[in-house]
Motif scaffolding. Sequence first.
Motif, PDB file in Angstrom:
ATOM      1  N   ILE A 120      11.779  54.373  44.757  1.00 54.97           N
ATOM      2  CA  ILE A 120      11.190  53.351  45.618  1.00 54.97           C
ATOM      3  C   ILE A 120      10.267  52.439  44.819  1.00 54.97           C
ATOM      4  O   ILE A 120      10.318  51.212  44.943  1.00 54.97           O
ATOM      5  CB  ILE A 120      10.437  54.017  46.776  1.00 54.97           C
ATOM      6  CG1 ILE A 120      11.414  54.784  47.670  1.00 54.97           C
ATOM      7  CG2 ILE A 120       9.681  52.992  47.596  1.00 54.97           C
ATOM      8  CD1 ILE A 120      10.752  55.607  48.740  1.00 54.97           C
ATOM      9  N   LEU A 121       9.427  53.022  43.969  1.00 54.96           N
ATOM     10  CA  LEU A 121       8.475  52.217  43.208  1.00 54.96           C
ATOM     11  C   LEU A 121       9.182  51.299  42.224  1.00 54.96           C
ATOM     12  O   LEU A 121       8.818  50.128  42.079  1.00 54.96           O
ATOM     13  CB  LEU A 121       7.496  53.136  42.474  1.00 54.96           C
ATOM     14  CG  LEU A 121       6.367  52.446  41.715  1.00 54.96           C
ATOM     15  CD1 LEU A 121       5.456  51.699  42.688  1.00 54.96           C
ATOM     16  CD2 LEU A 121       5.558  53.457  40.908  1.00 54.96           C
ATOM     17  N   VAL A 122      10.206  51.810  41.537  1.00 53.99           N
ATOM     18  CA  VAL A 122      10.923  50.988  40.555  1.00 53.99           C
ATOM     19  C   VAL A 122      11.656  49.841  41.239  1.00 53.99           C
ATOM     20  O   VAL A 122      11.631  48.702  40.767  1.00 53.99           O
ATOM     21  CB  VAL A 122      11.891  51.861  39.734  1.00 53.99           C
ATOM     22  CG1 VAL A 122      12.768  51.004  38.835  1.00 53.99           C
ATOM     23  CG2 VAL A 122      11.118  52.868  38.899  1.00 53.99           C
ATOM     24  N   VAL A 123      12.297  50.105  42.375  1.00 55.32           N
ATOM     25  CA  VAL A 123      13.029  49.048  43.076  1.00 55.32           C
ATOM     26  C   VAL A 123      12.072  47.982  43.597  1.00 55.32           C
ATOM     27  O   VAL A 123      12.356  46.778  43.497  1.00 55.32           O
ATOM     28  CB  VAL A 123      13.854  49.661  44.226  1.00 55.32           C
ATOM     29  CG1 VAL A 123      14.447  48.562  45.110  1.00 55.32           C
ATOM     30  CG2 VAL A 123      14.976  50.524  43.671  1.00 55.32           C
ATOM     31  N   LEU A 124      10.941  48.376  44.144  1.00 58.06           N
ATOM     32  CA  LEU A 124       9.967  47.389  44.612  1.00 58.06           C
ATOM     33  C   LEU A 124       9.428  46.556  43.448  1.00 58.06           C
ATOM     34  O   LEU A 124       9.168  45.352  43.598  1.00 58.06           O
ATOM     35  CB  LEU A 124       8.816  48.092  45.336  1.00 58.06           C
ATOM     36  CG  LEU A 124       9.166  48.779  46.656  1.00 58.06           C
ATOM     37  CD1 LEU A 124       7.937  49.446  47.254  1.00 58.06           C
ATOM     38  CD2 LEU A 124       9.763  47.788  47.647  1.00 58.06           C
ATOM     39  N   GLY A 125       9.278  47.170  42.287  1.00 61.34           N
ATOM     40  CA  GLY A 125       8.881  46.401  41.110  1.00 61.34           C
ATOM     41  C   GLY A 125       9.957  45.409  40.691  1.00 61.34           C
ATOM     42  O   GLY A 125       9.645  44.280  40.271  1.00 61.34           O
ATOM     43  N   PHE A 126      11.218  45.793  40.817  1.00 54.00           N
ATOM     44  CA  PHE A 126      12.314  44.872  40.524  1.00 54.00           C
ATOM     45  C   PHE A 126      12.302  43.681  41.481  1.00 54.00           C
ATOM     46  O   PHE A 126      12.592  42.550  41.068  1.00 54.00           O
ATOM     47  CB  PHE A 126      13.656  45.596  40.613  1.00 54.00           C
ATOM     48  CG  PHE A 126      14.107  46.201  39.322  1.00 54.00           C
ATOM     49  CD1 PHE A 126      14.398  45.404  38.232  1.00 54.00           C
ATOM     50  CD2 PHE A 126      14.255  47.570  39.196  1.00 54.00           C
ATOM     51  CE1 PHE A 126      14.818  45.944  37.031  1.00 54.00           C
ATOM     52  CE2 PHE A 126      14.674  48.122  38.006  1.00 54.00           C
ATOM     53  CZ  PHE A 126      14.951  47.321  36.922  1.00 54.00           C
TER      54      PHE A 126
ATOM     55  N   VAL B  90      19.676  45.489  39.578  1.00 50.14           N
ATOM     56  CA  VAL B  90      20.649  44.478  39.143  1.00 50.14           C
ATOM     57  C   VAL B  90      21.184  43.694  40.330  1.00 50.14           C
ATOM     58  O   VAL B  90      21.306  42.460  40.297  1.00 50.14           O
ATOM     59  CB  VAL B  90      21.788  45.150  38.363  1.00 50.14           C
ATOM     60  CG1 VAL B  90      22.922  44.163  38.102  1.00 50.14           C
ATOM     61  CG2 VAL B  90      21.272  45.707  37.047  1.00 50.14           C
ATOM     62  N   VAL B  91      21.493  44.405  41.412  1.00 45.74           N
ATOM     63  CA  VAL B  91      21.989  43.731  42.619  1.00 45.74           C
ATOM     64  C   VAL B  91      20.930  42.798  43.190  1.00 45.74           C
ATOM     65  O   VAL B  91      21.238  41.703  43.683  1.00 45.74           O
ATOM     66  CB  VAL B  91      22.426  44.787  43.665  1.00 45.74           C
ATOM     67  CG1 VAL B  91      22.864  44.116  44.962  1.00 45.74           C
ATOM     68  CG2 VAL B  91      23.546  45.645  43.104  1.00 45.74           C
ATOM     69  N   ILE B  92      19.670  43.207  43.139  1.00 45.60           N
ATOM     70  CA  ILE B  92      18.591  42.364  43.650  1.00 45.60           C
ATOM     71  C   ILE B  92      18.422  41.117  42.791  1.00 45.60           C
ATOM     72  O   ILE B  92      18.137  40.023  43.305  1.00 45.60           O
ATOM     73  CB  ILE B  92      17.280  43.179  43.714  1.00 45.60           C
ATOM     74  CG1 ILE B  92      17.392  44.273  44.775  1.00 45.60           C
ATOM     75  CG2 ILE B  92      16.084  42.289  44.004  1.00 45.60           C
ATOM     76  CD1 ILE B  92      16.233  45.244  44.786  1.00 45.60           C
ATOM     77  N   TYR B  93      18.626  41.239  41.497  1.00 45.20           N
ATOM     78  CA  TYR B  93      18.409  40.118  40.587  1.00 45.20           C
ATOM     79  C   TYR B  93      19.458  39.013  40.737  1.00 45.20           C
ATOM     80  O   TYR B  93      19.172  37.840  40.484  1.00 45.20           O
ATOM     81  CB  TYR B  93      18.416  40.618  39.139  1.00 45.20           C
ATOM     82  CG  TYR B  93      17.047  40.699  38.518  1.00 45.20           C
ATOM     83  CD1 TYR B  93      16.458  39.580  37.933  1.00 45.20           C
ATOM     84  CD2 TYR B  93      16.337  41.893  38.510  1.00 45.20           C
ATOM     85  CE1 TYR B  93      15.207  39.655  37.352  1.00 45.20           C
ATOM     86  CE2 TYR B  93      15.089  41.978  37.939  1.00 45.20           C
ATOM     87  CZ  TYR B  93      14.523  40.863  37.362  1.00 45.20           C
ATOM     88  OH  TYR B  93      13.275  40.939  36.800  1.00 45.20           O
ATOM     89  N   ILE B  94      20.685  39.366  41.112  1.00 45.24           N
ATOM     90  CA  ILE B  94      21.800  38.407  41.053  1.00 45.24           C
ATOM     91  C   ILE B  94      21.534  37.127  41.847  1.00 45.24           C
ATOM     92  O   ILE B  94      21.675  36.024  41.297  1.00 45.24           O
ATOM     93  CB  ILE B  94      23.101  39.103  41.520  1.00 45.24           C
ATOM     94  CG1 ILE B  94      23.535  40.129  40.488  1.00 45.24           C
ATOM     95  CG2 ILE B  94      24.204  38.064  41.750  1.00 45.24           C
ATOM     96  CD1 ILE B  94      24.764  40.929  40.887  1.00 45.24           C
TER      97      ILE B  94
END
Length: 252
Positions: free
Chosen positions: A74-80, A194-198
């Motif tokens: 959760i923390l890593v994805v929110l940081g992304f 990666v999906v969030i960044y696209i």
Amino acid sequence: MAILAVAFIVALPSVLMAAPAPNMPDLPIPALNLAVGTADGPQDIVLTLQIIAFITVISMAPAILLMVTSFTRILVVLGFVRSAIGLQQSPPNQVISSLALFLTVFTMTPVWTNIYENSLVPYVREEIPATEAFERTVSPIRQFMLKQTREKELSLMVRLSGDSQPNNQDDIRTMVLIPAYVLSELKTSFQMGVVIYIPFIVIDMIVACILMSMGMMMLPPSMISLPFKILLFVMADGWSLVIASLVTSFNI
């Protein structure tokens, strides 16, 4: 009851600091004394070792929270999410960490409820010994980690540990399962990142092409694309999508 408890906690300092009433008897204030002496028998040594182990577990509580719960993903994805939008300090680290902590409590509630009902309550009622209570505590956590752990990472850690090939899940040691689980969580969170960044990368490329076609090469594209990325995230209800994807990504 919760409101009364909060009110009591808030009012407690002022009550303790207030001057005693004239007709009010003096209340004894307990004192805590810690001393180091010679043990009188084996029971004192066992009690000392238990206290040392308890203090060690308390000091390692943050690491345990990171290792055996959903906090890492959760923390890593929110940081992304924050990095993909291009915001450096908004939301602040305290907000992201607090949100990750509460989402961890939300996702881990079934596991902790199982531990409370099948381990803590019988142990407090003296229905089971401490060893069985510990086994009942570890078992739901192991099942949770095994459901999230990828076979590749688990095989890697088993091979690095030098253990023989396990025949079933019970043969996997917890000290081997924990790093495999953490590696799997990092891999899953990076895939989601990666999906969030696209979509945000697409906006950056479009803005950069428009600026180059207009001859505005000295203007940073990130300065122009940032409002559009925030607008896209708000219009798509991005926080709800990210939180829903995070919560449903766990197999509980």
